[in-house]
Design a protein around this motif. Structure first.
Motif, PDB file in Angstrom:
ATOM      1  N   ALA A  93      12.808  35.164  15.713  1.00 55.31           N
ATOM      2  CA  ALA A  93      13.289  34.353  14.489  1.00 55.31           C
ATOM      3  C   ALA A  93      12.544  33.796  14.226  1.00 55.31           C
ATOM      4  O   ALA A  93      12.195  32.635  14.898  1.00 55.31           O
ATOM      5  CB  ALA A  93      14.385  33.669  15.758  1.00 55.31           C
ATOM      6  N   PHE A  94      12.693  32.605  12.757  1.00 54.49           N
ATOM      7  CA  PHE A  94      11.517  31.883  12.528  1.00 54.49           C
ATOM      8  C   PHE A  94      12.328  30.119  12.696  1.00 54.49           C
ATOM      9  O   PHE A  94      11.935  29.595  12.368  1.00 54.49           O
ATOM     10  CB  PHE A  94      11.012  32.258  10.200  1.00 54.49           C
ATOM     11  N   ALA A  95      13.324  30.858  12.044  1.00 57.37           N
ATOM     12  CA  ALA A  95      14.647  29.566  12.150  1.00 57.37           C
ATOM     13  C   ALA A  95      14.134  28.587  13.672  1.00 57.37           C
ATOM     14  O   ALA A  95      13.383  27.273  13.687  1.00 57.37           O
ATOM     15  CB  ALA A  95      15.436  29.547  12.842  1.00 57.37           C
ATOM     16  N   PRO A  96      13.986  29.051  14.790  1.00 55.06           N
ATOM     17  CA  PRO A  96      13.873  28.454  15.433  1.00 55.06           C
ATOM     18  C   PRO A  96      12.372  28.073  15.919  1.00 55.06           C
ATOM     19  O   PRO A  96      11.819  26.845  16.193  1.00 55.06           O
ATOM     20  CB  PRO A  96      14.182  29.272  17.040  1.00 55.06           C
ATOM     21  N   ARG A  97      11.451  28.329  15.889  1.00 57.86           N
ATOM     22  CA  ARG A  97      10.130  28.774  15.795  1.00 57.86           C
ATOM     23  C   ARG A  97       9.580  27.410  14.941  1.00 57.86           C
ATOM     24  O   ARG A  97       9.301  26.627  15.602  1.00 57.86           O
ATOM     25  CB  ARG A  97       9.505  29.695  15.174  1.00 57.86           C
ATOM     26  N   ILE A  98      10.175  27.492  13.496  1.00 57.44           N
ATOM     27  CA  ILE A  98       9.897  26.645  12.290  1.00 57.44           C
ATOM     28  C   ILE A  98      10.203  24.743  13.080  1.00 57.44           C
ATOM     29  O   ILE A  98      10.207  23.952  12.922  1.00 57.44           O
ATOM     30  CB  ILE A  98      10.032  26.789  11.271  1.00 57.44           C
ATOM     31  N   LEU A  99      12.008  24.953  13.935  1.00 56.69           N
ATOM     32  CA  LEU A  99      11.953  23.873  14.221  1.00 56.69           C
ATOM     33  C   LEU A  99      11.652  23.579  14.859  1.00 56.69           C
ATOM     34  O   LEU A  99      11.733  21.565  14.919  1.00 56.69           O
ATOM     35  CB  LEU A  99      13.709  24.187  14.191  1.00 56.69           C
ATOM     36  N   ARG A 100      11.176  23.741  15.355  1.00 58.65           N
ATOM     37  CA  ARG A 100      10.179  23.125  17.088  1.00 58.65           C
ATOM     38  C   ARG A 100       9.661  22.628  16.569  1.00 58.65           C
ATOM     39  O   ARG A 100       8.249  20.950  17.248  1.00 58.65           O
ATOM     40  CB  ARG A 100       9.953  24.032  18.064  1.00 58.65           C
ATOM     41  N   ARG A 101       8.113  23.270  15.351  1.00 59.64           N
ATOM     42  CA  ARG A 101       7.359  22.981  14.731  1.00 59.64           C
ATOM     43  C   ARG A 101       7.678  21.436  13.860  1.00 59.64           C
ATOM     44  O   ARG A 101       6.837  20.728  14.320  1.00 59.64           O
ATOM     45  CB  ARG A 101       6.259  23.737  13.851  1.00 59.64           C
ATOM     46  N   ILE A 102       8.613  21.879  13.546  1.00 60.59           N
ATOM     47  CA  ILE A 102       8.807  20.346  12.687  1.00 60.59           C
ATOM     48  C   ILE A 102       8.762  19.280  13.897  1.00 60.59           C
ATOM     49  O   ILE A 102       8.395  17.749  13.749  1.00 60.59           O
ATOM     50  CB  ILE A 102       9.965  20.096  12.474  1.00 60.59           C
ATOM     51  N   ALA A 103       9.709  19.417  14.697  1.00 62.38           N
ATOM     52  CA  ALA A 103      10.428  18.484  15.920  1.00 62.38           C
ATOM     53  C   ALA A 103       8.745  18.246  16.430  1.00 62.38           C
ATOM     54  O   ALA A 103       8.607  16.840  16.529  1.00 62.38           O
ATOM     55  CB  ALA A 103      10.655  18.885  16.827  1.00 62.38           C
ATOM     56  N   GLY A 104       7.947  18.625  16.644  1.00 63.12           N
ATOM     57  CA  GLY A 104       6.412  18.550  17.215  1.00 63.12           C
ATOM     58  C   GLY A 104       5.470  17.812  16.369  1.00 63.12           C
ATOM     59  O   GLY A 104       5.355  16.779  16.996  1.00 63.12           O
ATOM     60  N   LEU A 105       5.441  18.082  15.364  1.00 66.08           N
ATOM     61  CA  LEU A 105       5.245  17.348  14.347  1.00 66.08           C
ATOM     62  C   LEU A 105       5.397  15.965  14.377  1.00 66.08           C
ATOM     63  O   LEU A 105       4.360  15.160  14.246  1.00 66.08           O
ATOM     64  CB  LEU A 105       4.506  18.001  12.518  1.00 66.08           C
ATOM     65  N   PHE A 106       6.343  16.373  13.560  1.00 71.02           N
ATOM     66  CA  PHE A 106       7.616  15.062  14.032  1.00 71.02           C
ATOM     67  C   PHE A 106       6.990  13.956  15.279  1.00 71.02           C
ATOM     68  O   PHE A 106       7.002  12.065  15.291  1.00 71.02           O
ATOM     69  CB  PHE A 106       8.958  14.890  14.111  1.00 71.02           C
ATOM     70  N   ALA A 107       6.951  14.554  16.124  1.00 71.60           N
ATOM     71  CA  ALA A 107       6.719  13.184  17.512  1.00 71.60           C
ATOM     72  C   ALA A 107       5.022  13.448  17.461  1.00 71.60           C
ATOM     73  O   ALA A 107       4.743  11.666  17.490  1.00 71.60           O
ATOM     74  CB  ALA A 107       6.873  14.171  18.838  1.00 71.60           C
ATOM     75  N   LEU A 108       4.223  14.222  16.934  1.00 69.35           N
ATOM     76  CA  LEU A 108       2.966  14.245  16.932  1.00 69.35           C
ATOM     77  C   LEU A 108       2.447  12.973  16.334  1.00 69.35           C
ATOM     78  O   LEU A 108       1.562  11.971  16.033  1.00 69.35           O
ATOM     79  CB  LEU A 108       2.062  15.239  17.050  1.00 69.35           C
ATOM     80  N   GLY A 109       3.553  12.575  14.981  1.00 64.91           N
ATOM     81  CA  GLY A 109       3.209  11.661  14.364  1.00 64.91           C
ATOM     82  C   GLY A 109       3.481  10.747  14.143  1.00 64.91           C
ATOM     83  O   GLY A 109       3.150   8.628  14.610  1.00 64.91           O
ATOM     84  N   VAL A 110       4.670  10.338  15.269  1.00 66.05           N
ATOM     85  CA  VAL A 110       5.347   8.512  16.098  1.00 66.05           C
ATOM     86  C   VAL A 110       3.880   8.177  16.588  1.00 66.05           C
ATOM     87  O   VAL A 110       3.751   7.214  16.352  1.00 66.05           O
ATOM     88  CB  VAL A 110       6.365   8.929  16.943  1.00 66.05           C
ATOM     89  N   LEU A 111       3.467   9.152  17.111  1.00 61.64           N
ATOM     90  CA  LEU A 111       2.351   9.023  18.425  1.00 61.64           C
ATOM     91  C   LEU A 111       1.180   7.859  17.637  1.00 61.64           C
ATOM     92  O   LEU A 111       0.864   6.961  18.117  1.00 61.64           O
ATOM     93  CB  LEU A 111       2.017  10.029  19.467  1.00 61.64           C
ATOM     94  N   HIS A 112       0.903   8.863  16.734  1.00 58.92           N
ATOM     95  CA  HIS A 112      -0.189   8.667  15.568  1.00 58.92           C
ATOM     96  C   HIS A 112      -0.017   6.968  14.696  1.00 58.92           C
ATOM     97  O   HIS A 112      -1.083   6.734  15.422  1.00 58.92           O
ATOM     98  CB  HIS A 112       0.145   9.851  15.070  1.00 58.92           C
ATOM     99  N   ILE A 113       1.136   6.986  14.500  1.00 61.84           N
ATOM    100  CA  ILE A 113       1.450   5.656  13.301  1.00 61.84           C
ATOM    101  C   ILE A 113       1.428   4.622  15.329  1.00 61.84           C
ATOM    102  O   ILE A 113       0.391   3.562  14.579  1.00 61.84           O
ATOM    103  CB  ILE A 113       2.913   5.737  13.183  1.00 61.84           C
ATOM    104  N   LEU A 114       1.854   5.139  16.000  1.00 57.48           N
ATOM    105  CA  LEU A 114       1.749   4.168  17.021  1.00 57.48           C
ATOM    106  C   LEU A 114       0.302   2.820  17.380  1.00 57.48           C
ATOM    107  O   LEU A 114      -0.152   2.066  17.443  1.00 57.48           O
ATOM    108  CB  LEU A 114       2.541   4.242  18.759  1.00 57.48           C
ATOM    109  N   PHE A 115      -0.738   3.975  17.675  1.00 59.27           N
ATOM    110  CA  PHE A 115      -2.240   3.791  18.629  1.00 59.27           C
ATOM    111  C   PHE A 115      -3.124   4.440  17.605  1.00 59.27           C
ATOM    112  O   PHE A 115      -4.029   3.789  17.992  1.00 59.27           O
ATOM    113  CB  PHE A 115      -1.709   5.184  20.040  1.00 59.27           C
ATOM    114  N   LEU A 116      -3.067   4.765  17.139  1.00 62.98           N
ATOM    115  CA  LEU A 116      -4.360   5.192  15.625  1.00 62.98           C
ATOM    116  C   LEU A 116      -4.208   5.023  14.699  1.00 62.98           C
ATOM    117  O   LEU A 116      -5.295   4.197  14.458  1.00 62.98           O
ATOM    118  CB  LEU A 116      -4.597   6.694  16.279  1.00 62.98           C
ATOM    119  N   ASN A 117      -3.334   5.193  13.534  1.00 65.44           N
ATOM    120  CA  ASN A 117      -3.072   4.795  12.517  1.00 65.44           C
ATOM    121  C   ASN A 117      -2.302   4.448  11.564  1.00 65.44           C
ATOM    122  O   ASN A 117      -1.136   5.827  11.623  1.00 65.44           O
ATOM    123  CB  ASN A 117      -4.531   5.608  11.588  1.00 65.44           C
TER     124      ASN A 117
END
Length: 391
Positions: A93-117
């Protein structure tokens, strides 16, 4: 059959190579904000005010600024269709896969903002991808109408703001901006507390930029990329198409003219100048793409695709790696060279680091299926751990 498979692989490599090219342009822009607090405050560092420094800034402004994130956004939308196809091949099923991917991308982005750039794009992409997911079923015609509407609204709002509002009233006077820039540069030279504090302090500006311009224009490019992916436009390129030459003949004159208006009209400090760039940057980005596709499909320069594709295949790892290297080179956590690089030297360093990333990406992919960040995001997406090394 072997020839068809080889051609298919080359065309997938086209997408990767274009992504690698976009990654270079994004880094040339981002590194200026990593190296000094002056660009973020819309003023030039008085220590680098020579004619040569001004030429370096203006060349970047005309040729690079505000162009490559549009290309990266287009490729994000194109890859969205590849994600859909991958889920279909896996019978998942595409929906759960892409929603997990979006959540993962957002979490990486938050960490990126705080610690890198603090100038992160991942969180914006994650939020906008939710809209793309919601619109995945619309027809190509509807998607293109939304692209035109979104871009039109952004441009009209900028024109109205530039014509009827005193944008300078919302900006600090130059003397105050210079003081703020010096303070920001000194904060870069501090420890983790100073750097994280500076990144957090810039969140409001990041959100305003994402809502007012970067988010809507990224959405337009996402949708344009989705339409191109559905039609497999980048899987059908031979390099000798007349349309590629037409894109160059239109894109370069109009795009460069818009870049010149943006640069000499005041850059980011003037809304009408920014509007000129927003209106014409997609055409210059398209001309870059057409040129690169022609180069990569020429027998004499096909090596360009081979060089760029590995970096684009693990673009997320390289994007985060660029920020990590910027942190180590410029901040007090590492060598502490913030405020010491001229505009030309900063661009030169970006080119050097990217060249090293090209070599490192090719070396890594000979042994591994994915880059470290891609491996983690794939684990989140598929909810199972992928293989680390190639078998």
């Amino acid at each position: 059959m072997t020839g068809q498979l080889t051609a298919a692989r080359e065309r997938v490599h086209d997408v990767d190579a274009l992504r690698g090219f976009a990654l270079l342009g994004i880094f040339i822009v981002n590194i200026t904000f990593m190296a000094s607090g002056y660009p973020g405050n819309l003023v030039a560092d008085p220590a680098f005010s020579s004619t040569f420094d001004d030429i370096a800034r203006r060349l970047s402004s005309v040729l690079v600024d505000m162009k490559f994130y549009l290309l990266f956004s287009f490729l994000f939308g194109y890859s969205f269709t590849l994600q859909m196809a991958a889920a279909d091949r896996a019978g998942a099923a595409f929906a759960p896969r892409i929603l997990r991917r979006i959540a993962g991308l957002f979490a990486l982005g938050v960490l990126h903002i705080l610690f890198l750039n603090g100038g992160d794009i991942l969180t914006t992409y994650a939020v906008i991808c939710l809209i793309l997911f919601w619109m995945r079923g619309v027809s190509d015609r509807t998607a293109l109408r939304v692209v035109a509407a979104v871009y039109g609204v952004v441009l009209l709002s900028m024109l109205a703001s530039g014509l009827f509002m005193d944008t300078a009233a919302f900006l600090p006077p130059e003397a105050e901006a210079l003081v703020n820039a010096e303070r920001a540069t000194q904060a870069l030279l501090g420890g983790w507390g100073d750097i994280i504090g500076e990144h957090v302090a810039g969140l409001s500006l990041l959100v305003i930029q994402a809502v007012s311009m970067q988010g809507p224009t990224a959405l337009a490019m996402f949708l344009l990329g989705m339409v191109a992916g559905r039609r497999r436009l980048l899987a059908q390129v031979g390099g000798d198409e007349a349309i590629l030459r037409r894109i160059q003949w239109i894109g370069f004159p109009v795009g460069l003219a818009g870049g010149l208006i943006y640069t000499f009209g005041g850059g980011n400090g003037q809304t009408l100048a920014v509007a000129a760039s927003v209106a014409t940057a997609p055409l210059l980005a398209a001309a870059y793409v057409a040129t690169l596709l022609r180069v990569m499909h020429s027998p004499r320069s096909a090596y360009v695709r081979a060089a760029l594709a590995p970096a684009g295949r693990i673009a997320l790892t390289n994007y985060l790696g660029q920020s990590a290297l910027g942190l180590l080179v410029f901040t007090g956590i590492g060598i502490g060279l913030a405020g010491t690089f001229s505009p030309a030297a900063t661009t030169g360093l970006a080119l050097l680091i990217f060249a090293l990333q090209l070599a490192a990406s090719a070396w890594w992919l000979r042994r591994h299926q994915y880059g470290p960040a891609e491996w983690l995001l794939r684990w989140i997406t598929n909810a199972r751990r992928p293989a680390w090394r190639k078998r």
